[in-house]
Motif scaffolding. Structure first.
Motif, PDB file in Angstrom:
ATOM      1  N   HIS A 128       0.571  -1.155   0.770  1.00 39.65           N
ATOM      2  CA  HIS A 128      -0.182  -0.310   0.013  1.00 39.65           C
ATOM      3  C   HIS A 128       1.287   1.296  -0.249  1.00 39.65           C
ATOM      4  O   HIS A 128       1.658   1.382   0.894  1.00 39.65           O
ATOM      5  CB  HIS A 128      -0.497   0.274   1.851  1.00 39.65           C
ATOM      6  N   LYS A 129       0.660   2.496  -1.110  1.00 41.04           N
ATOM      7  CA  LYS A 129       1.238   3.280  -0.869  1.00 41.04           C
ATOM      8  C   LYS A 129       2.961   3.147  -0.703  1.00 41.04           C
ATOM      9  O   LYS A 129       3.774   3.479   0.288  1.00 41.04           O
ATOM     10  CB  LYS A 129       0.923   4.349   0.434  1.00 41.04           C
ATOM     11  N   GLY A 130       3.649   1.428  -1.987  1.00 36.90           N
ATOM     12  CA  GLY A 130       5.558   1.358  -2.107  1.00 36.90           C
ATOM     13  C   GLY A 130       5.456   0.718  -0.858  1.00 36.90           C
ATOM     14  O   GLY A 130       6.663   0.587  -0.492  1.00 36.90           O
ATOM     15  N   GLN A 131       4.226   0.718  -0.054  1.00 35.13           N
ATOM     16  CA  GLN A 131       4.575  -0.376   1.829  1.00 35.13           C
ATOM     17  C   GLN A 131       3.996  -1.556   1.806  1.00 35.13           C
ATOM     18  O   GLN A 131       3.284  -1.511   1.495  1.00 35.13           O
ATOM     19  CB  GLN A 131       4.763   0.488   2.684  1.00 35.13           C
TER      20      GLN A 131
ATOM     21  N   GLU B 225       2.373  -4.147   3.331  1.00 30.39           N
ATOM     22  CA  GLU B 225       1.130  -4.037   4.251  1.00 30.39           C
ATOM     23  C   GLU B 225       1.505  -5.247   5.324  1.00 30.39           C
ATOM     24  O   GLU B 225       1.115  -5.594   5.970  1.00 30.39           O
ATOM     25  CB  GLU B 225      -0.291  -3.160   4.020  1.00 30.39           C
TER      26      GLU B 225
END
Lengths: 461, 303
Positions: free
Chosen positions: A389-392, A394
């Protein structure tokens, strides 16, 4: 001739790989035969022997001597024999390579005989030979014509040897052959034996006799060989190499017992031969007077050179083939999986990273060299499915279990080893919680840029 | 006067285990250097006994144990580690012998000993697999078994690990042996008896390192009581898990380090004691070292 062609001529032909020990055994056998021709015989390389040919004037001369030897060797099955006679060993070996059954160099003429021959005969490195050719020195005579100091200066030790050999100076001489005693015992059981206890009982009595002989000769066994026969048919030959030479019957019995226990015999045996296949001279080391003091604690060094440690290593060696007692050492590398190596505790040369431990300790503290938690790697990295999620990352799923990632570190991006197998990986440490549990785990998540896959490589414990 | 000397010896033994007392406590107990373990109901690891050191597969137990091992090595004691499933990474343990043990528990006593003991590891599954493959390569196949059956199974590995532990104990070389069983939770009665018998004839402390399996949602109290009641014949039981407070260290571009505290429950003879250890960690920088540059003067041999 190709193997297939040879088989066409002789259908019973068998292919055997090159075995150095067979050649050495044949060489020893030949030396024992050649003693009948000359009192001094020695082997200088496989298939090449030096014989003392002095004082033959009253025995028919050198020609008769050479003819007799060729006839004698042919009778033993070696029909391709060549003989060279000269003052020095080197000149004689070169003379034997002149494609004549025998070649006799006149006394005092070694140097002139060698002078017209190529420098290829000299036992020097290929690089030195190329240099000689480069300098226009193609024959041994041209080499000896050069000033000795110049040759020494240019080629150092190798040049000195080459110069002396080409001048007919060779210090090698045939010597009296050593009489080799074989230490072996053979027992015919008179019936089939299959129990371990009975086998050990027999081996014990054989070892008692052999160790007694070894002690008398001041020798220690380095390797033992057990040959098991079933009705005169050898069905198993088992070499057992010792970690340290020994002539202690108890120790040897223990080692043989381990060998039999680890690899059981295919069938019962009716006779057994025990051979001490390799020996070494017994060393007498002075034992400290305090070693028998029972009240004194053993130091770690003493314990690791003790018989019990050697017996432990021998047991593990016998069971696993090589020494599984390992010592962790650091290696100059930065990827976590390659930053260290396991080295055998004994019998290996240390290749560890040299670190100024005291300096690091003083400047950065105890935790400086080993900064992380203990990582326990999986046998194989587990590939996982990661939800980002958004490059991270999760969450991820591994082996059917969903893990929620609570916190994750910024990646440590490491790459290298382009000269072997390129590595491009991002290493994360993640605090994760399995969906079915309250507990937290710390894992090493890795994104492999080469195969574009996420892995869990291990857990921090 | 004598009483004072005895007290002094006890204090010195506490600082440098295995050196000052003979025939008394010093011979019977190995201090770990971790205050909560050394001063509580256990007073360290008992020699000739089995101590269970357990927790989830990721719980901080091995990190704590590495500290204890480094403490023993710097004090001249020899430690053997039986890594049943070959999971240890050499770089984590390379400097243990010199007393470098990574993240230091804040309540751990740091000592500099004069004598260095040995730290040796047996990687059982790896050794067994290598041995089997070398036998297959040589064409030696036991009792005509097929190559398939020669594959190393977990059961084989466990049996081998027990054998190795027994041999290490019998050698009487090691003061402490760590038996990392992984997730193999139970001892067979016969093997347990064999190990106990071997321990009785040695001076070794056997530490059984076990990975507990993940549990379903339980209350913390329930888990602790389970741990306290999970004795199976071991002398002392210590169970660990990560716990709050969790320390986060920020770097230049985000989170650089996660360092949870370790919570432990020590149980012995029906008594339990809680302990907690915070770790003193710092951010790793592997780039302080570099890989070896290949020697370009020698062309690589081509196949």
């Amino acid at each position: 001739m190709r193997l297939s062609e040879a088989r066409a001529v002789c259908s019973e032909l068998r292919w055997r790989d090159y075995d150095d020990s067979l050649y050495i055994a044949a060489q020893k056998e030949m030396i024992s035969y050649l003693v009948e021709c000359s009192p001094r015989v020695s082997a200088i390389q496989v298939g090449m022997f030096l014989l003392d040919a002095e004082g033959l004037a009253l025995l028919g001369g050198e020609n008769l001597f050479a003819r007799n030897i060729i006839r004698f060797v042919s009778q033993k099955g070696y029909t391709e024999g060549y003989i060279g006679l000269a003052d020095s060993a080197f000149a004689a070996t070169v003379a034997a390579q002149q494609q004549r059954r025998w070649h006799i160099v006149a006394p005092g003429k070694d140097s002139s005989f060698l002078s017209s021959l190529s420098v290829d005969y000299l036992p020097i490195s290929l690089e030195s030979k190329d240099t000689l050719y480069g300098l226009g020195v193609e024959r041994m005579g041209q080499l000896t014509a050069l000033p000795y100091e110049e040759v020494t200066k240019r080629f150092e030790k190798e040049g000195v040897v080459a110069y002396e050999l080409a001048s007919g100076i060779d210090r090698r001489r045939p010597s009296l052959p050593k009489i080799e005693t074989s230490y072996q015992c053979y027992v015919d059981m008179g019936g089939p034996i299959e129990s371990l206890n009975d086998t050990l009982f027999v081996i014990k009595s054989m070892l008692e006799r052999l160790t007694c002989l070894l002690k008398q000769a001041g020798l220690c066994a380095e390797e033992l060989t057990m040959c098991f026969y079933s009705d005169d048919d050898l069905f198993e030959e088992r070499p057992v190499r010792l970690i340290r030479p020994s002539n202690q019957g108890k120790f040897l019995l223990e080692v043989l017992r381990l060998s039999i226990e680890n690899r059981q015999l295919e069938k019962e045996f009716t006779s057994l031969r025990l051979i001490i296949s390799k020996t070494s001279p017994e060393l007498f080391k002075q034992v400290s007077m305090l070693s028998g003091d029972g009240t004194k604690l053993e130091s770690p060094e003493t314990r690791f050179s003790s018989d019990s440690f050697l017996l432990l290593v021998q047991k593990l060696n016998t069971r696993y083939g090589e020494n599984p007692l390992l010592r962790p050492v650091a290696i100059d590398h930065y990827t976590p999986e390659r930053a260290g190596a396991w080295q055998p505790a004994i019998g290996s040369q240390s290749t560890s990273l040299s670190v100024a431990v005291d300096y690091v300790k003083a400047s950065a503290g105890n935790a400086a060299l080993v900064s992380g938690l203990v990582l326990k790697r999986y046998a194989q990295p587990r590939s996982i499915l990661v939800e980002v999620h958004k490059g991270q990352p999760e969450t991820f799923t591994s082996e059917g279990v969903l893990y929620k990632i609570h916190r994750i570190t910024t990646p440590e991006c490491l790459s290298g080893l382009w000269w072997e197998q390129p590595v491009r990986k991002s290493y994360y440490t993640a605090l994760v919680q399995p969906s079915s549990s309250n507990d937290y785990l710390l894992v090493m998540l890795v994104y492999d840029h080469e195969c574009k896959t996420w892995f869990v490589e291990g857990e921090y414990d | 006067m004598n009483a004072n000397v005895a007290v002094l010896k006890q204090q010195l033994e506490h600082l440098f285990p295995g050196k000052w007392l003979s025939g008394g406590d010093g011979d019977k107990i190995l201090r770990t250097g971790i205050r909560d373990i050394d001063s509580g109901i256990t007073a360290g690891f008992a020699r000739r006994q089995i101590t269970e050191w357990s927790g989830l597969s990721s719980s901080g137990k091995s990190t704590l144990l590495r500290g204890a091992i480094a403490h023993w090595c710097t004090n001249g004691l020899n430690v053997g580690y039986v890594d049943t499933f070959s999971r240890l990474v050499a770089s984590d343990w390379a400097f243990v012998k010199e007393g470098h043990y990574g993240p230091v528990p804040l309540n751990m006593m740091q000592r500099k000993g004069n004598a260095a003991g040995e730290f040796l590891v047996v990687r059982v599954s790896e050794s067994l697999a290598q041995h089997r493959s070398s036998l297959l390569n040589k064409g030696v196949n036991r009792s005509g078994a097929s190559a398939q059956s020669e594959a190393v199974s977990r059961k084989d590995v466990k049996q081998e690990a027990f054998w190795v532990v027994e041999q290490l104990i019998r050698s009487t070389i090691f003061d402490a042996i760590v038996f990392d069983m992984g997730e193999s939770l139970y001892f067979n009665d016969r093997l347990f008896a064999r190990l106990k018998r071997a321990l009785e004839r040695s001076r070794t402390a056997l530490i059984v390192l076990k990975d507990r399996q993940l549990r379903e949602h339980y209350s913390t109290k329930k888990v602790d009581s389970d741990i306290a009641n999970s004795g199976w014949g071991c002398h002392t039981n210590m169970c660990f898990k990560w716990s709050a407070p969790i320390h986060y260290e920020s770097g230049m571009s985000g989170l650089a380090l996660i360092s949870p505290a370790i919570k432990g429950v020590v149980s012995r003879d029906g008594m339990t004691q809680n302990m907690e250890a915070k770790l003193n960690m710092h951010v790793q920088n592997r780039l302080f070292t570099h890989p070896q540059i290949p020697d370009r003067r020698t062309p690589k041999a081509r196949a």
